[in-house]
Design an enzyme around this catalytic site. Structure first.
Site, PDB file in Angstrom:
ATOM      1  N   GLU A   1       0.839  -1.286  -0.171  1.00 31.21           N
ATOM      2  CA  GLU A   1       0.045   0.040   0.063  1.00 31.21           C
ATOM      3  C   GLU A   1       0.833   1.266   0.159  1.00 31.21           C
ATOM      4  O   GLU A   1       0.583   2.209  -0.671  1.00 31.21           O
ATOM      5  CB  GLU A   1      -0.928  -0.067   1.287  1.00 31.21           C
TER       6      GLU A   1
ATOM      7  N   ASN B   1       1.430   4.037  -3.072  1.00 30.33           N
ATOM      8  CA  ASN B   1       1.044   5.378  -2.925  1.00 30.33           C
ATOM      9  C   ASN B   1       1.992   6.347  -3.425  1.00 30.33           C
ATOM     10  O   ASN B   1       1.930   7.404  -3.931  1.00 30.33           O
ATOM     11  CB  ASN B   1       0.776   5.896  -1.539  1.00 30.33           C
TER      12      ASN B   1
ATOM     13  N   ARG C   1      -8.844   3.322  -7.795  1.00 30.21           N
ATOM     14  CA  ARG C   1      -8.166   3.498  -6.578  1.00 30.21           C
ATOM     15  C   ARG C   1      -9.520   3.351  -5.500  1.00 30.21           C
ATOM     16  O   ARG C   1     -10.744   3.753  -5.794  1.00 30.21           O
ATOM     17  CB  ARG C   1      -7.571   4.615  -5.923  1.00 30.21           C
TER      18      ARG C   1
END
Ligand SMILES: Nc1ncnc2c1ncn2[C@@H]1O[C@H](COP(=O)(O)OP(=O)(O)O)[C@@H](O)[C@H]1O
Ligand SMILES: [Mg+2]
Lengths: 134, 156
Positions: free
Chosen positions: B58, B62, B117
């Protein structure tokens, strides 16, 4: 080491079965999405079944992938089923509350209870372990 | 985070690795496996390792998708193993930064809905670790620190 995902699309009548295998992240999701959407727009099935029993890793990009396919199949007037999510991904699916938005089915009714029992056994084991350690 | 957890993450350093890699999406898989393989020396259980992989994935994603959205650059990862089976993973980019971290951390918040997303990245990081710290400055970059305490395993 390579991190791959692939899929097999199989259309029979009104139904399209897509088997997704491997690791789903933002990188691999692009090909999976293109593969599924290409097949969807070509065959226009009434129902898309995503079999996720062979998915070994999934992060929140996979949640986006599933929700995205839901919106595409709905545009085509069809419905989505997520079938047999593997143990590796069931936690993130639960975390996202996806059971409320998505029809999740288990082909083997036994399996779900088995998984739950196994999870319970593991939790119990780790609790006991903790006690022993103290 | 509890004071006790804080103490543990301030403990003595046992080992450390630094990884620097270009912010290209193929490195999402690379980064999480590299971190997992380093943490493996503490003999975590499969569930703990899976949690760490997901949280790292994650944070790294990002950096690529958001931090370097309009640019390219490097991702800097430092993994520190501490006394007491504590793992600290720092993931940093020199990208665009986050104007409002508190808002960004809310479940379902995303600035990239077109990109499919889910807005669940921070929620996943929080649920799969024992602590997440975010430092960010617009125009400078973002640092995410993931803290994970591994369970003590019963001796065989
Ligand atoms: N490294 C980063 N650099 C810049 N912005 C970021 C970074 N990480 C997160 N963000 C911002 O925080 C939001 C929420 O992140 P996240 O919870 O992972 O959801 P998602 O990635 O699905 O958008 C992102 O949409 C983005 O606006
Ligand atoms: Mg994210």
């Amino acid at each position: 080491m390579t991190h791959k995902a692939d899929l097999v699309c199989d259309t029979a009548g009104e139904q399209m079965l897509v088997r997704v295998r491997g690791e789903i992240d933002h990188h691999t999701a692009a090909d999976i999405r293109n593969g599924i959407d290409g097949a969807l727009f070509e065959k226009r099935p009434r129902r898309l079944i995503m079999d996720m029993s062979a998915v070994t890793f999934m992060d929140s990009s996979g949640l986006g992938l599933i929700m995205g396919r839901l919106s595409v199949i709905r545009q085509l007037g069809g419905e989505l089923v997520v079938q047999d999510p593997s143990e590796a991904i069931s936690r993130i699916i639960t975390l996202a509350g996806m059971e409320r938005a998505i029809d999740i089915r288990y082909t083997d009714g036994e399996r779900r209870t088995q998984q739950k029992t196994a999870a319970r056994r593991r939790r119990k084991a780790s609790r006991t372990e903790g006690k022993v350690a103290k | 985070m509890s004071p006790r957890a804080k103490g543990i993450f301030g403990g003595e350093v046992l080992n450390r690795i630094q990884i620097k890699l270009p912010a290209i999406s193929v490195n999402e898989g690379m980064a999480r496996s590299a971190v997992a393989s380093f943490v493996s020396q503490l003999d975590p259980d499969v569930g703990e390792l899976a949690d760490i992989k997901c949280a790292v994935s994650e944070a790294v994603t990002n950096c690529i998708v958001h931090g370097y959205r309009a640019s390219t650059g490097l991702i800097y990862i430092t993994v520190t193993l501490l006394e007491g089976r504590a793992v600290k993973i720092e993931i940093r980019d020199r990208g665009c930064g986050i104007p409002d971290v508190r808002a960004a951390r809310q479940p379902l918040f995303t600035t990239d809905a077109d990109g499919e997303r889910s807005g669940m990245g921070f929620t996943v990081m929080e649920s799969f670790t024992d602590g997440v710290r975010v430092r960010s400055k617009v125009g400078v970059g973002t640092t995410v620190v993931l803290l994970k305490r591994l369970a003590t395993r019963a001796p065989l």
